[in-house]
Design an enzyme around this catalytic site. Structure first.
Site, short mmCIF file in Angstrom:
data_model
loop_
_atom_site.label_atom_id
_atom_site.label_comp_id
_atom_site.label_asym_id
_atom_site.label_seq_id
_atom_site.Cartn_x
_atom_site.Cartn_y
_atom_site.Cartn_z
N GLY A 213 0.84 -1.20 0.00
CA GLY A 213 0.00 0.00 0.00
C GLY A 213 0.86 1.24 0.00
CG ASN A 214 -0.24 4.73 -1.44
OD1 ASN A 214 -0.92 5.55 -0.83
ND2 ASN A 214 -0.67 4.13 -2.56
#
Ligand code: CTP
Length: 411
Positions: A213-214
């Site tokens: 993810g980020n």
């Protein structure tokens, strides 16, 4: 709280009736005033026993009214004057007794009289004990008000002052604020327009418990959705995994991966006037997510493949359908901001791109502020000062309104 444009300078009549939730009305009055609204508070006799007029006067900085019979210097027909001035009437809390009197059309105090006299939309937030709310008399009365066009917000479920649990709590001031924004924005410049907003990160599964993810918080995207709602738009908010509250009035679609987001965006974009692509879509995903949890031990190499580019995939569909009319992209950069963003604008066929340097203090992920540079299809570049994400959203939506108008004029 900073001023909210849709509330700034707007005349809101806040009617408070006599229930324990009246103390929350003080918070609502305060929030509305801080947001820039001009709040005229009218208390019923019972409400004034729970919270004094002085409290509201101090919070709003305006006179507070309660009595139909006190002659005032300003006006002899107070109920008519207040009813005329109001752009929106909000009754919070609305007791069972007040709702019953409204249903009958009684006018035996200032608040009920001005509710009959006003032409402004009326929003009520019922609050009462579980049994009183559930009583058929109350339900019939509320239904009558609804049929007359009164917007009924709540009540919410939860623990009551009596100790009972159930339906009857007044909706929280923060949520009421959302309904008030919606009511006041209804005839705004985006009325009748559909705006699709994406927000947050995407999560690409490695195995059933892990993902790539980020750090995107979704805050900028949610602020854009709210600013579009404030201008009267129908808003579809396509959200990656973030725990933010949905702005009142938005239709939210929760997605996980880039592929899920792509499907939702392409489907919703078919009917959209505007797409605001604020999501931080993952660029790579594991080629083959493991069907079971990977056990620790030996060094691990993950094979990554590019995800689908949502905006690129949209371009062909857009050419065929002519929708969305306006597409805005975002570019998170760490170097050569303008050059990189301009290249993305061209490659993705955008009308406008909002670029930010995520290495700059106060302008990255998870902050409440942002500094963006806007680049349009004509190559014009404008750098906005560091401001709140809400203010960035306002500035951007003003651009979107202007772009839509330009497109409507174009041959
Ligand atoms: N975007 C998209 N689909 C992707 C990746 C990004 O639609 N798979 C959109 C983003 O929502 C954003 C714009 O494209 O509006 C630019 O995103 P960004 O990640 O900055 O650019 P990329 O094209 O992914 O380029 P790079 O990561 O190499 O800078």
């Amino acid at each position: 709280m900073e001023p909210i444009p849709v509330l700034k300078g707007r005349r809101i009549l806040l009617g408070v009736t006599g229930g324990i939730a009246a103390y929350k009305a003080a918070d609502l009055a305060s929030k509305l005033t801080q947001a820039g609204a001009l709040v005229d508070v009218v208390l019923t006799e019972a409400a004034a026993r729970f919270v004094t007029p002085l409290t509201f006067q101090a919070l709003t900085g305006r006179p507070v009214y309660g009595d139909l019979w006190t002659p005032t210097a300003e006006t002899a027909l107070l109920h008519v004057a207040l009813a005329e001035a109001a752009e929106l009437v909000v009754i919070a809390p609305a007791t069972a007794d007040f709702i019953a009197r409204q249903a009958l059309g009684l006018a035996n105090d200032l608040l009920s009289a001005l509710c009959l006299a006003t032409r402004a939309p009326v929003l009520i937030a019922p609050a009462m004990d579980v049994q009183m709310w559930a009583h058929p008399a109350t339900q019939e009365n509320v239904e009558r008000l609804r049929q007359r066009g009164v917007e009924v917000v709540g009540p919410a479920y939860g623990r009551m002052a009596s100790g009972l649990e159930g339906w009857g709590r007044m909706v929280e001031p923060e949520a009421l604020l959302g309904h008030i924004r919606r009511a006041l924005g209804r005839r705004g410049p985006l009325a009748g327009r559909r705006v699709v907003v994406t927000a947050g990160p995407t999560y690409e599964p490695i195995d059933p418990v892990r993902f790539i993810g980020n750090r995107s918080s979704g805050k900028q995207g949610f602020a854009l959705a709210q600013a579009a709602l404030d201008r009267g738009a129908d808003v579809v908010l396509i959200a990656g995994p973030v725990a933010l509250a949905t702005p009142v009035g938005a239709r939210r679609i929760d997605v996980g991966t880039a592929a899920e987001m792509a499907e939702a965006v392409w489907r919703e974009a078919e009917e959209a006037d505007v797409l605001l692509m604020a999501a931080a879509v993952a660029d790579y995903r594991p080629a083959q997510p493991h069907p079971v949890k990977i056990k620790k031990g030996a060094p691990l190499t993950l094979d990554l493949v590019p995800t689908v580019d949502i905006l690129e995939g949209l371009a062909a569909r857009r050419a065929a359908r002519g929708r969305p009319r306006v597409v805005v992209g975002f570019a998170a950069e760490t170097e050569a901001l303008v050059e990189n963003a301009r290249a993305k604008l061209l490659a993705k066929g955008l009308d406008l791109i909002a670029a930010n340097d995520v290495t700059e203090p106060g302008a990255g992920f998870a902050t409440d502020t942002n500094r963006i540079t806007l680049i349009d299809a004509r190559g014009q570049v404008e750098t906005l000062p560091l401001m709140s994400k809400a203010a960035v959203a306002e500035a951007l939506l003003d651009r979107v309104v202007a772009l839509l108008e330009e497109k409507a004029k174009a041959p």
